[in-house]
Design a protein around this motif. Structure first.
Motif, PDB file in Angstrom:
ATOM      1  N   LEU A  78       0.832  -1.204   0.000  1.00 12.97           N
ATOM      2  CA  LEU A  78       0.000   0.000   0.000  1.00 12.97           C
ATOM      3  C   LEU A  78       0.858   1.242   0.000  1.00 12.97           C
ATOM      4  CD1 LEU A  78      -2.373  -1.283   2.768  1.00 12.97           C
ATOM      5  CD2 LEU A  78      -3.148  -0.604   0.522  1.00 12.97           C
ATOM      6  N   GLU A  79       0.361   2.269  -0.660  1.00 12.11           N
ATOM      7  CA  GLU A  79       1.036   3.565  -0.608  1.00 12.11           C
ATOM      8  C   GLU A  79       0.413   4.351   0.528  1.00 12.11           C
ATOM      9  OE1 GLU A  79       1.826   5.588  -4.191  1.00 12.11           O
ATOM     10  OE2 GLU A  79       1.804   3.739  -5.360  1.00 12.11           O
ATOM     11  N   ILE A  80       1.265   4.727   1.483  1.00 10.81           N
ATOM     12  CA  ILE A  80       0.793   5.477   2.648  1.00 10.81           C
ATOM     13  C   ILE A  80       1.682   6.694   2.799  1.00 10.81           C
ATOM     14  CG2 ILE A  80       0.581   5.451   5.157  1.00 10.81           C
ATOM     15  CD1 ILE A  80      -0.087   2.607   5.089  1.00 10.81           C
ATOM     16  N   ASN A  81       1.095   7.879   2.785  1.00 11.78           N
ATOM     17  CA  ASN A  81       1.870   9.113   3.001  1.00 11.78           C
ATOM     18  C   ASN A  81       3.230   9.096   2.331  1.00 11.78           C
ATOM     19  OD1 ASN A  81      -0.171   9.702   4.880  1.00 11.78           O
ATOM     20  ND2 ASN A  81       0.934   8.547   6.414  1.00 11.78           N
ATOM     21  N   ASP A  82       3.295   9.081   1.039  1.00 15.72           N
ATOM     22  CA  ASP A  82       4.564   9.144   0.288  1.00 15.72           C
ATOM     23  C   ASP A  82       5.439   7.917   0.450  1.00 15.72           C
ATOM     24  OD1 ASP A  82       3.669  11.760   0.058  1.00 15.72           O
ATOM     25  OD2 ASP A  82       4.931  12.446   1.695  1.00 15.72           O
ATOM     26  N   GLY A  83       5.011   6.903   1.160  1.00 17.60           N
ATOM     27  CA  GLY A  83       5.868   5.721   1.308  1.00 17.60           C
ATOM     28  C   GLY A  83       5.084   4.467   0.997  1.00 17.60           C
ATOM     29  N   MET A  84       5.777   3.335   1.080  1.00 17.31           N
ATOM     30  CA  MET A  84       5.119   2.046   0.849  1.00 17.31           C
ATOM     31  C   MET A  84       5.198   1.232   2.118  1.00 17.31           C
ATOM     32  SD  MET A  84       4.278   1.007  -2.415  1.00 17.31           S
ATOM     33  CE  MET A  84       4.926  -0.626  -2.594  1.00 17.31           C
ATOM     34  N   VAL A  85       4.140   0.492   2.390  1.00 16.92           N
ATOM     35  CA  VAL A  85       4.121  -0.435   3.520  1.00 16.92           C
ATOM     36  C   VAL A  85       3.409  -1.695   3.049  1.00 16.92           C
ATOM     37  CG1 VAL A  85       3.278  -0.847   5.860  1.00 16.92           C
ATOM     38  CG2 VAL A  85       4.014   1.423   5.228  1.00 16.92           C
ATOM     39  N   GLY A  86       3.919  -2.845   3.471  1.00 20.05           N
ATOM     40  CA  GLY A  86       3.247  -4.108   3.163  1.00 20.05           C
ATOM     41  C   GLY A  86       2.433  -4.559   4.359  1.00 20.05           C
ATOM     42  N   PHE A  87       1.199  -4.973   4.119  1.00 23.48           N
ATOM     43  CA  PHE A  87       0.341  -5.520   5.180  1.00 23.48           C
ATOM     44  C   PHE A  87       0.129  -6.999   4.892  1.00 23.48           C
ATOM     45  CE2 PHE A  87      -2.052  -1.255   5.895  1.00 23.48           C
ATOM     46  CZ  PHE A  87      -1.088  -0.857   6.809  1.00 23.48           C
ATOM     47  N   ILE A  88       0.473  -7.848   5.861  1.00 32.05           N
ATOM     48  CA  ILE A  88       0.231  -9.282   5.705  1.00 32.05           C
ATOM     49  C   ILE A  88      -1.220  -9.559   6.090  1.00 32.05           C
ATOM     50  CG2 ILE A  88       0.869 -11.606   6.464  1.00 32.05           C
ATOM     51  CD1 ILE A  88       3.630 -10.466   7.199  1.00 32.05           C
ATOM     52  N   VAL A  89      -1.960 -10.194   5.175  1.00 33.54           N
ATOM     53  CA  VAL A  89      -3.366 -10.526   5.424  1.00 33.54           C
ATOM     54  C   VAL A  89      -3.580 -12.023   5.175  1.00 33.54           C
ATOM     55  CG1 VAL A  89      -4.106  -8.193   4.795  1.00 33.54           C
ATOM     56  CG2 VAL A  89      -4.137  -9.994   3.062  1.00 33.54           C
ATOM     57  N   ASP A  90      -4.675 -12.550   5.719  1.00 31.87           N
ATOM     58  CA  ASP A  90      -4.945 -13.989   5.576  1.00 31.87           C
ATOM     59  C   ASP A  90      -5.234 -14.376   4.132  1.00 31.87           C
ATOM     60  OD1 ASP A  90      -4.692 -13.897   8.295  1.00 31.87           O
ATOM     61  OD2 ASP A  90      -6.762 -14.430   8.753  1.00 31.87           O
ATOM     62  N   ALA A  91      -5.963 -13.528   3.423  1.00 34.02           N
ATOM     63  CA  ALA A  91      -6.289 -13.819   2.025  1.00 34.02           C
ATOM     64  C   ALA A  91      -6.855 -12.562   1.380  1.00 34.02           C
ATOM     65  CB  ALA A  91      -7.337 -14.934   1.932  1.00 34.02           C
ATOM     66  N   VAL A  92      -6.551 -12.378   0.094  1.00 36.94           N
ATOM     67  CA  VAL A  92      -7.204 -11.325  -0.672  1.00 36.94           C
ATOM     68  C   VAL A  92      -8.303 -12.036  -1.450  1.00 36.94           C
ATOM     69  CG1 VAL A  92      -6.954  -9.649  -2.541  1.00 36.94           C
ATOM     70  CG2 VAL A  92      -5.174  -9.864  -0.809  1.00 36.94           C
ATOM     71  N   THR A  93      -9.543 -11.589  -1.282  1.00 35.80           N
ATOM     72  CA  THR A  93     -10.654 -12.369  -1.821  1.00 35.80           C
ATOM     73  C   THR A  93     -11.224 -11.819  -3.122  1.00 35.80           C
ATOM     74  OG1 THR A  93     -12.116 -11.210  -0.284  1.00 35.80           O
ATOM     75  CG2 THR A  93     -11.328 -13.366   0.386  1.00 35.80           C
ATOM     76  N   GLU A  94     -11.253 -10.495  -3.299  1.00 32.36           N
ATOM     77  CA  GLU A  94     -11.868  -9.957  -4.513  1.00 32.36           C
ATOM     78  C   GLU A  94     -11.611  -8.463  -4.613  1.00 32.36           C
ATOM     79  OE1 GLU A  94     -16.256  -9.860  -4.301  1.00 32.36           O
ATOM     80  OE2 GLU A  94     -16.028 -10.143  -2.139  1.00 32.36           O
ATOM     81  N   THR A  95     -11.951  -7.921  -5.781  1.00 33.84           N
ATOM     82  CA  THR A  95     -12.061  -6.463  -5.897  1.00 33.84           C
ATOM     83  C   THR A  95     -13.512  -6.210  -6.231  1.00 33.84           C
ATOM     84  OG1 THR A  95     -11.545  -6.492  -8.237  1.00 33.84           O
ATOM     85  CG2 THR A  95      -9.702  -6.141  -6.729  1.00 33.84           C
ATOM     86  N   LEU A  96     -14.056  -5.117  -5.723  1.00 30.94           N
ATOM     87  CA  LEU A  96     -15.453  -4.834  -6.022  1.00 30.94           C
ATOM     88  C   LEU A  96     -15.708  -3.346  -5.996  1.00 30.94           C
ATOM     89  CD1 LEU A  96     -16.889  -4.106  -3.093  1.00 30.94           C
ATOM     90  CD2 LEU A  96     -16.937  -6.554  -2.868  1.00 30.94           C
ATOM     91  N   ARG A  97     -16.839  -2.985  -6.591  1.00 33.16           N
ATOM     92  CA  ARG A  97     -17.300  -1.594  -6.583  1.00 33.16           C
ATOM     93  C   ARG A  97     -18.432  -1.501  -5.586  1.00 33.16           C
ATOM     94  NH1 ARG A  97     -15.706   1.313 -11.101  1.00 33.16           N
ATOM     95  NH2 ARG A  97     -14.699   0.067 -12.690  1.00 33.16           N
ATOM     96  N   LEU A  98     -18.357  -0.457  -4.763  1.00 35.07           N
ATOM     97  CA  LEU A  98     -19.378  -0.271  -3.740  1.00 35.07           C
ATOM     98  C   LEU A  98     -19.942   1.133  -3.887  1.00 35.07           C
ATOM     99  CD1 LEU A  98     -20.521  -1.826  -1.299  1.00 35.07           C
ATOM    100  CD2 LEU A  98     -18.808  -0.708   0.107  1.00 35.07           C
ATOM    101  N   PRO A  99     -21.253   1.266  -4.092  1.00 37.88           N
ATOM    102  CA  PRO A  99     -21.825   2.609  -4.190  1.00 37.88           C
ATOM    103  C   PRO A  99     -21.676   3.343  -2.861  1.00 37.88           C
ATOM    104  CG  PRO A  99     -23.539   0.915  -4.394  1.00 37.88           C
ATOM    105  CD  PRO A  99     -22.236   0.212  -4.249  1.00 37.88           C
ATOM    106  N   GLU A 100     -21.436   4.643  -2.935  1.00 35.51           N
ATOM    107  CA  GLU A 100     -21.238   5.451  -1.720  1.00 35.51           C
ATOM    108  C   GLU A 100     -22.392   5.285  -0.732  1.00 35.51           C
ATOM    109  OE1 GLU A 100     -18.841   7.650  -0.716  1.00 35.51           O
ATOM    110  OE2 GLU A 100     -17.554   7.750  -2.468  1.00 35.51           O
ATOM    111  N   ASP A 101     -23.628   5.126  -1.268  1.00 29.76           N
ATOM    112  CA  ASP A 101     -24.761   5.053  -0.338  1.00 29.76           C
ATOM    113  C   ASP A 101     -24.868   3.701   0.370  1.00 29.76           C
ATOM    114  OD1 ASP A 101     -25.778   3.458  -2.336  1.00 29.76           O
ATOM    115  OD2 ASP A 101     -27.456   4.769  -2.835  1.00 29.76           O
TER     116      ASP A 101
END
Length: 158
Positions: A78-101
């Motif tokens: 992830l890009e955080i405040n001008d830098g990069m950080v890696g986050f270890i997670v159990d699994a990446v499951t999907e990408t999706l679009r979510l309406p603001e409402d």
């Protein structure tokens, strides 16, 4: 209607989302160099195409039991405040679009997380998605600590 595009990942039994614009890439676990005198949730640093990137175990950061790596374990860069950080997670499951409402403001605490990490809660059918504010997962002190780790490692690598 406005939408957010999210990368969805799993930690423990909860689903989390981060904005796709914050994600540089998703990688399989790789060699991580452990560092002395850092918070226990900082796993160390890894080298991604010549860039030294600190890696954080999100389970430990959120006070969850650490878990052995599985085939599904991923590191979200992830890009955080001008830098990069890696986050270890159990699994990446999907990408999706979510309406603001479909996004509600965060409750004061959820899944034991402090509300300052939360950008909101997304509702998708009968699922709840905890949206993280990646810039706030690290406090200012931690960001400074990670930055100095990166500089230290980069100098030693020369």
């Amino acid at each position: 209607m406005e939408e957010k595009q999210l990368v969805v990942f799993r930690l423990h039994n909860e689903e989390f989302g981060v904005e796709i614009t914050d994600v540089r890439e998703i990688v399989k676990p790789r060699h991580i160099t452990r560092l002395p005198h850092v918070a226990d949730y900082i796993e160390g640093v890894t080298n991604l195409r010549g860039e030294v990137i600190p890696v954080i175990c999100l389970r430990k950061r959120f006070g969850l039991e650490p878990q052995e790596e599985t085939q599904d374990t991923r590191i979200i860069m992830l890009e955080i405040n001008d830098g990069m950080v890696g986050f270890i997670v159990d699994a990446v499951t999907e990408t999706l679009r979510l309406p603001e409402d479909a996004i509600e403001p965060p409750p004061s605490s959820i899944a034991g997380l402090r509300a300052d990490y939360l950008a909101g809660v997304g509702k998708i059918d009968d699922r709840l998605l905890i949206l993280l504010d990646v810039d706030k997962i690290l406090s200012t002190d931690e960001k400074i600590q990670l930055q100095s780790l990166q500089e230290q490692e980069a100098q030693e690598a020369q």
